[in-house]
Write a protein that holds these residues in place. Structure first.
Motif, PDB file in Angstrom:
ATOM      1  N   TRP A  66      -8.589  -2.781 -16.819  1.00  0.00           N
ATOM      2  CA  TRP A  66      -8.868  -2.129 -15.545  1.00  0.00           C
ATOM      3  C   TRP A  66      -9.941  -2.852 -14.730  1.00  0.00           C
ATOM      4  CZ3 TRP A  66      -8.532   3.860 -15.150  1.00  0.00           C
ATOM      5  CH2 TRP A  66      -7.337   4.291 -15.720  1.00  0.00           C
ATOM      6  N   PRO A  71      -6.495  -2.846  -8.578  1.00  0.00           N
ATOM      7  CA  PRO A  71      -5.379  -1.909  -8.756  1.00  0.00           C
ATOM      8  C   PRO A  71      -4.212  -2.166  -7.810  1.00  0.00           C
ATOM      9  CG  PRO A  71      -7.464  -0.738  -8.808  1.00  0.00           C
ATOM     10  CD  PRO A  71      -7.783  -2.141  -8.417  1.00  0.00           C
ATOM     11  N   ALA A 175      -1.576   2.274 -10.262  1.00  0.00           N
ATOM     12  CA  ALA A 175      -2.415   1.737  -9.181  1.00  0.00           C
ATOM     13  C   ALA A 175      -3.351   2.806  -8.613  1.00  0.00           C
ATOM     14  CB  ALA A 175      -1.532   1.163  -8.072  1.00  0.00           C
ATOM     15  N   ARG A 178      -6.048   4.096 -11.267  1.00  0.00           N
ATOM     16  CA  ARG A 178      -7.125   3.118 -11.472  1.00  0.00           C
ATOM     17  C   ARG A 178      -8.048   3.051 -10.263  1.00  0.00           C
ATOM     18  NH1 ARG A 178      -4.750  -2.322 -14.456  1.00  0.00           N
ATOM     19  NH2 ARG A 178      -3.361  -1.291 -15.959  1.00  0.00           N
ATOM     20  N   PHE A 179      -7.454   3.043  -9.063  1.00  0.00           N
ATOM     21  CA  PHE A 179      -8.266   2.917  -7.850  1.00  0.00           C
ATOM     22  C   PHE A 179      -9.241   4.092  -7.720  1.00  0.00           C
ATOM     23  CE2 PHE A 179      -9.227   3.803  -3.432  1.00  0.00           C
ATOM     24  CZ  PHE A 179      -9.610   2.566  -2.948  1.00  0.00           C
ATOM     25  N   TYR A 577      -1.053   3.520  -0.391  1.00  0.00           N
ATOM     26  CA  TYR A 577      -2.205   2.835  -0.995  1.00  0.00           C
ATOM     27  C   TYR A 577      -3.132   2.278   0.076  1.00  0.00           C
ATOM     28  CZ  TYR A 577      -4.866   0.042  -4.313  1.00  0.00           C
ATOM     29  OH  TYR A 577      -5.881  -0.473  -5.077  1.00  0.00           O
TER      30      TYR A 577
END
Length: 834
Positions: A66, A71, A175, A178-179, A577
């Motif tokens: 990570w 991400p 994604a 993790r972000f 995103y």
């Protein structure tokens, strides 16, 4: 010729082998896993059950750290499919080498087809024999034999639809999770993973929106005018036609016009017959809703029970979107089966007495028939075969639903009365069940009748009571699991098979919980949804997920190529995103601040209160150089307050500073400190905040005497600080009672010394009762007075004005009064009686 078949689970494989092999089956072991060998139609057969998915998608290993991978990069990486159950992969290859033909016999839906294709992919690594597909909706002998006698080609589009969902869900989930997690960890110390999922998050969003509406609700007053009427057949209630009246004056005006009314008139009577049709056949969503509503079973458990009932041959396949039966469905044979046991016999006989016509819904997904029993079974048989609590209740619900669906409508008679009292209109309604119809077999729908006495139009009725009742509007109710499933189905969140999983995932993440039948959001879930809805609302709303589900459906229907659907779905995810990245600062500040707040709230020892500057939490902060009260909103909020340098601190939760200090602390056992104000003994409101526990009136002025305690001494002083003091016993536990002296009115004390009995007495030396006590006390302590120097800190008896006492009294002006414990008169009497 050797035929190898792969079922989705071992139970299904055993059922198939038993049916096709007519009970003559050998159980063998392949790579340590069970398989079944038998002969059918002159051929050698081998059937093995898988364990659901034995392969799964993941990112290549270099993307799994990570902290080292942005991400957003994951959205442009193609995941790889890995074998997750090596023993099953080895067994598939070993059996495939022996096969002249392979038949996939997994559950007939997206995931089942995809699991079959996993077995097909592994088998094709070692053989190129033909592969066919057996489709069935129930593990009944008739359906299983028909499916294996007429296998079809595997459905590539159906399998690829599941594949597309797996890839898109992985990309978005990895994604986004993790972000958000890494961004929040930059501002808050937390090891928690803040999970974001394409279906999980909108599901939690529904619960969040309802909770937000509940918290924002402001109750409003309303008034309702009701009357109790008396007729020959009994009493009944009527309501003024104005209903809920939000204007108090208007309600009062109407009620005033009704004052003194003794009778009312039945102006109009309406009687209508109404019919309630049976429910539509059960599809998965409707089954899960009814299991939750009527049996109190969570969707995940209900689906698991239904799956086991299917695998053990009691009910049809539980994952279906269809709620209408095929024209050639054999109802008669099944209903005849239900005419045998006493439990279902009356309903079955009623159905068989007329032509059978089911109440059908309007959806035929061409996948499986509605969920229905495939044979009658006793409760004991169900419980023995399916080792899950409430399995028999779930079967009973499915069986009764099936029978009710074939029965006639329930008939009700609805009566409405329009009455007048002094020209004011009132209404009263009642319902009577005339013919129970399908409700006879379906006790879950509890139809309560509200009966009205028999009255005729133009008949006069007595008014027994009139009421103008004030009430408050109620906030929205919390969602039930059944309502949540309805919202998910309406907005295309998940599928019939995955909806319970998304609810359960939110529970495991600690985002919401179920209490009884209702769903309540937890602090972590509310915090996350609040942050997302304020910054990236598209993540919480179901719109994007519905679009992705539509893409997946197009792959299944053959209207869109697999790669094209992946490209379009990835583009939608990248759009979300980008919004997430643009809102990073606002999002993380909101979530991190709340996480800090929650940690501070849990730390009861150091929690102070709410920061008036920003709304976050104030807490005691310890550093290497000292301590102070700080805000969890730091560094955005720099609100802080000093604290005393020494002394143990205890937050006095019951105390409130009259100067609006953030909290009141006890410093050691010496004094109190108001956060943001300073020491309480320097405040002019100290006596107002801490009124002393007084004993009685001061003999010298209009003040009152109260107990003052120091480390080595104690005495009574005056609240007006006139200088008069009064001695008290130096040793032993001294308790102030609620009982008073009948002679002087001072409160009595109780003294408990080691190995001495308790006694209650008056301390007032100017009272005859008090003098008796001091005389006794003097006799008890005489020997000690002869051996010790006289004490100088206590006043001489009767004078009350020694220089030492006046000096000590002056010192007490800056100190809080001493504390004594209090007993009620009853408690005192109880101890005396002993």
């Amino acid at each position: 010729m050797t035929v190898v078949a792969f079922a989705e689970k071992n139970k299904a494989a055993a059922q198939i082998a038993s049916i096709l092999g007519d009970g003559e089956v050998d159980k063998i072991s392949v790579e340590g896993l069970p398989a079944y060998e038998f002969k059918w139609k002159g051929e050698e057969w081998l059937v093995m059950g898988l364990s659901g998915h034995i392969m799964n998608y993941d990112f290549p290993e270099q993307y799994n750290k990570w902290s080292e991978v942005n991400p957003g990069t994951l959205l442009g990486v193609d995941p790889e499919k890995f074998v997750t159950r090596a023993e099953y992969a080895a067994a598939i290859k070993k059996l495939a080498k022996r096969a002249d033909k392979i038949i996939l016999a997994c559950d007939y839906d997206r995931e089942g087809e995809n699991i079959g294709f996993e077995a097909k992919t592994l088998a094709e690594e070692v053989t190129d024999v033909p592969v066919a597909r057996a489709r069935f909706s129930a593990l009944s002998p008739k359906e299983v034999r028909k499916a294996f006698e007429s296998p079809v080609d595997p459905d590539h589009n159906l399998a690829m639809a599941a594949e597309a969902r797996q890839i898109l869900d992985l990309k978005m989930g990895a994604a986004f999770t993790r972000f958000v997690t890494l961004s929040v960890r930059e501002k808050a110390r937390t090891k928690d993973v803040l999970s974001i999922g394409p279906c999980q998050t909108p599901t939690c969003g529904f619960v969040y929106e309802r909770e937000k509406a509940i918290r924002a609700f402001e109750a409003k007053d309303f008034w309702k005018i009701t009357a109790i009427f008396a007729a020959k057949g009994g009493d009944f209630e009527g309501t003024h036609r104005a209903g809920n009246i939000h204007d108090k004056e208007k309600a009062a005006e109407i009620f005033k016009r009704l004052k003194g009314a003794k009778e009312g008139l039945v102006v109009k009577k309406t009687v209508k017959e109404a019919k309630t049709s049976p429910p539509n056949p059960l599809n998965t969503t409707e089954f899960l809703k009814r299991a939750s509503k009527f049996l109190g079973i969570s969707p995940e458990v209900a689906l698991e029970v239904a799956e086991q009932l299917y695998l053990t041959g009691f009910t049809s396949y539980p994952r279906t979107e269809t709620n209408k039966y095929a024209d050639d469905f054999d109802f008669k044979s099944l209903v005849l089966d239900f005419a045998r046991p006493k439990e279902y016999k009356p309903f079955a006989e009623s159905i068989l007495s007329a032509p059978i016509a089911p109440k059908n819904g309007d959806k035929d997904a061409h996948d499986h028939p509605p969920i229905h029993p495939i044979r009658v079974a006793a409760r004991g048989e169900i419980s023995a075969a399916v080792n899950i609590p409430q399995a028999a209740e779930v079967y009973d619900l499915i069986a009764r639903h099936f029978l009710a669906n074939l029965m006639p409508a329930a008939v009700f008679e609805k009566t409405h009365l329009h009455l007048q009292v002094k020209e004011e209109p009132f209404d009263s309604s009642g319902t009577v069940l005339k013919d129970s119809g399908w409700l006879e077999a379906y006790p879950f729908e509890n139809k309560k009748d509200k009966l009205l006495p028999f009255v005729e139009e133009k008949e006069k009725v007595d008014v027994k009571k009139l009421s103008n009742t004030k009430s408050k509007t109620s906030p929205p109710k919390k969602l039930t699991e059944a309502e949540l499933l309805t919202l998910m189905d309406k907005h295309g969140i998940g599928t019939k098979a995955t909806a319970p999983t998304h609810i359960e995932t939110n529970k495991k993440r600690g985002y919401f919980e179920t209490k009884g039948k209702t769903v309540s959001i937890l602090d972590t879930g509310f915090t996350l949804m609040e942050g997302l809805s304020l910054t990236v609302p598209i993540l919480v709303r179901p719109d994007i997920r519905a679009k992705i589900e539509a893409l997946i459906q197009e792959v299944e229907d053959g209207k869109k190529e697999f790669e094209a659907a992946l490209a379009e779905g990835t583009a939608l995810i990248k759009e979300m995103y980008a919004q997430l990245e643009a809102s990073k600062k606002e999002l993380t500040s909101s979530i991190a601040g709340t996480i800090k707040d929650e940690a501070a709230l849990e730390d009861k020892k150091n929690y102070i209160g709410t920061c008036k500057a920003c709304g976050h939490v104030l807490k005691i902060v310890q550093t290497d150089t000292g301590r102070f009260v700080g805000c969890t909103g730091y560094p955005d909020c720099r609100n802080s307050f000093p604290l005393p340098k020494t002394g143990a601190l205890t937050v006095l939760r019951s105390k409130e500073c009259k100067k609006e200090g953030a909290a009141v602390l006890k410093v050691g056992n010496k004094y109190n400190w108001a956060v943001g104000i300073g020491p309480c003994f320097k405040c002019e409101l100290e006596k107002e905040c801490y009124p002393p526990e007084t004993v009685g009136p001061c003999p010298e002025c209009d003040g009152s005497m109260f107990l003052i305690s120091f480390k080595d001494s104690r005495f009574l002083g005056c609240t007006k600080r006139c200088g008069y003091t009064h001695s008290v016993p130096k040793a032993g536990k001294l308790t102030l009672l609620d009982k008073t002296c009948k002679t002087c009115g001072w409160k009595l004390f109780r003294l408990k010394e080691d190995e001495s009995p308790e006694e209650d007495f008056c301390l007032n030396r100017r009272c005859t009762e008090g003098q008796k006590y001091w005389k006794k006390a003097s006799l008890r302590t005489e020997p000690r007075r002869q051996s010790k120097a006289p004490a100088t800190s206590a006043p001489r008896p009767g004078t009350g004005r020694t220089p030492e006492a006046r000096s000590t009294a002056r010192k007490t002006e800056s100190l809080a009064p001493g504390r004594v414990s209090k007993l009620s008169p009853a408690a005192g009497r109880r101890k005396e009686s002993k």
